[in-house]
Design an enzyme around this catalytic site. Structure first.
Site, short mmCIF file in Angstrom:
data_model
loop_
_atom_site.label_atom_id
_atom_site.label_comp_id
_atom_site.label_asym_id
_atom_site.label_seq_id
_atom_site.Cartn_x
_atom_site.Cartn_y
_atom_site.Cartn_z
CG HIS A 1 -0.52 0.37 2.63
ND1 HIS A 1 -0.43 -0.56 3.55
CD2 HIS A 1 0.00 1.41 3.03
CE1 HIS A 1 0.10 -0.15 4.58
NE2 HIS A 1 0.30 1.33 4.35
CB ILE B 1 0.33 6.55 -3.71
CG1 ILE B 1 0.41 7.15 -5.24
CG2 ILE B 1 0.19 7.74 -2.62
CD1 ILE B 1 -1.00 7.18 -5.62
CG ASN C 1 35.36 17.31 -14.55
OD1 ASN C 1 36.26 18.03 -15.21
ND2 ASN C 1 34.91 17.53 -13.45
CG ASP C 2 38.47 17.86 -19.36
OD1 ASP C 2 37.89 18.47 -20.42
OD2 ASP C 2 39.67 17.71 -19.17
CG ASN D 1 38.30 17.49 -12.33
OD1 ASN D 1 38.54 18.16 -13.40
ND2 ASN D 1 37.25 17.95 -11.48
CG ASP E 1 39.42 21.79 -11.82
OD1 ASP E 1 39.08 21.08 -13.01
OD2 ASP E 1 38.80 22.53 -11.39
C1 LIG Z 1 40.37 20.90 -19.82
O1 LIG Z 1 41.55 21.09 -20.44
C2 LIG Z 1 41.28 20.58 -21.67
C3 LIG Z 1 42.76 20.27 -22.72
O2 LIG Z 1 43.28 19.44 -21.78
C4 LIG Z 1 40.46 21.34 -22.69
O3 LIG Z 1 40.36 20.98 -23.87
C5 LIG Z 1 39.07 21.58 -21.88
O4 LIG Z 1 38.42 22.71 -22.25
C6 LIG Z 1 39.52 22.11 -20.53
N1 LIG Z 1 38.34 21.89 -19.41
C7 LIG Z 1 38.02 22.57 -18.46
C8 LIG Z 1 36.74 22.65 -17.84
O5 LIG Z 1 38.87 23.57 -18.00
#
Ligand SMILES: *[C@@H]1O[C@H](CO)[C@@H](O)[C@H](O)[C@H]1NC(C)=O
Ligand SMILES: *[C@@H]1O[C@H](CO)[C@@H](O)[C@H](O)[C@H]1NC(C)=O
Length: 269
Positions: free
Chosen positions: A41, A43, A82-83, A138, A183
């Protein structure tokens, strides 16, 4: 209680409230328990947030100094990207920096340090996880000879040097500890050195106070593959000039430093 369907076991229904005329639909339930005695039972609202990331591919038109959008890439494994680092027109490695999407679960993930983040390889023919077990993968970049991939694990404060194989899988060669939150990474096109944008005081970044802002730090890592890579500070500031650096790019004695939300700094080396 009266029972209006004594011959039917309990069921769980789904109604998609995004639809114009939603209908309640009984969900299939897998075997392995006593379905006859199921008597649920309640929801509730279930919000399916796909929180997926997309990768947008553009073509750089040098003459016009413009970008022409070619394609949007979506995939179920492309989440919390992230990247990325491109290895061909539609081939790239991407890092996923956290697993959960809800705020509290992300906090839990940070505290428990599950190591559930990964590096993904994407191509039109194949998409796969090629390296995993990072606290928070990252920045990512590739060596000048394209034989190695460097991945920054921001919360573990290190860089993973990974060997790239013909099938695009990555295996770890070693880890370089930097003792600061790493980063994004770039490569010096003249030397192959790694440049790392770092966060020397992450707590100041998370609890932003303009009177006491987060600082900036850029490290250069030389002789990356040798037994003793050398780490030098290229730039450091307490936030009075530049706050929350994330990435630095160099060319012909010039360095540009980018930040999370502050300015970009143009420097002579
Ligand atoms: C991180 O680094 C790469 C190059 O290695 C670049 O192309 C990219 O735009 C960068 N990204 C950020 C969020 O800084
Ligand atoms: C940052 O350094 C400058 C000098 O370079 C100093 O005047 C300032 O007080 C410092 N700020 C903080 C928050 O430490």
């Amino acid at each position: 209680m009266p029972n209006f369907a004594p011959d039917k076991p309990g069921r769980i229904f789904l109604m998609d409230l995004n639809e114009q005329n939603p209908k309640a639909q009984a969900l299939e339930i897998s075997d392995g328990f006593d379905k006859e005695s199921l008597n649920p039972h309640g929801i509730s609202t279930f919000i399916d947030n796909h929180m997926g990331s997309t990768v947008e591919i553009f073509k750089f038109e040098e003459q016009q100094r413009s970008l022409v959008h070619l394609k949007t890439i979506k995939h179920e494994l492309l989440k919390s990207v992230n990247d990325i680092v491109a290895l061909g027109p539609e081939q790239f490695y991407a890092t996923r920096d956290h697993y959960f999407t809800s705020y509290f679960l992300v906090l839990l993930e940070l505290i428990m340090d599950f190591h559930w983040t990964y590096v993904l390889f994407y191509s039109p023919r194949e998409v796969k996880v090629v390296a995993q077990g990072f606290s928070s993968a990252n920045g990512i970049t590739v060596s000048l000879n394209q034989k190695y991939v460097y991945v920054a694990d921001v919360t573990a404060k290190n860089i993973h040097i990974m060997e790239k194989h013909d099938n695009w899988d990555l295996t770890q060669v070693k880890v370089i500890h930097l003792g600061t939150l790493v980063d994004n990474l770039t490569i010096d096109p003249a030397t192959g050195d790694i440049l790392a944008g770092c966060h020397p005081n992450p707590m100041k970044l998370l609890n932003y106070n303009p009177e006491d802002p987060p600082g900036s730090e850029v490290l250069r890592i030389q002789d990356v593959l040798s037994d003793k890579p050398r780490v030098n500070t290229l730039y450091a500031n307490n936030g009075s000039v530049l706050q929350a650096s994330t990435v630095a790019s160099v060319y012909h004695g010039i360095m540009l430093i980018g930040t999370v939300f502050h300015k970009a700094l143009y420097c002579e080396l």
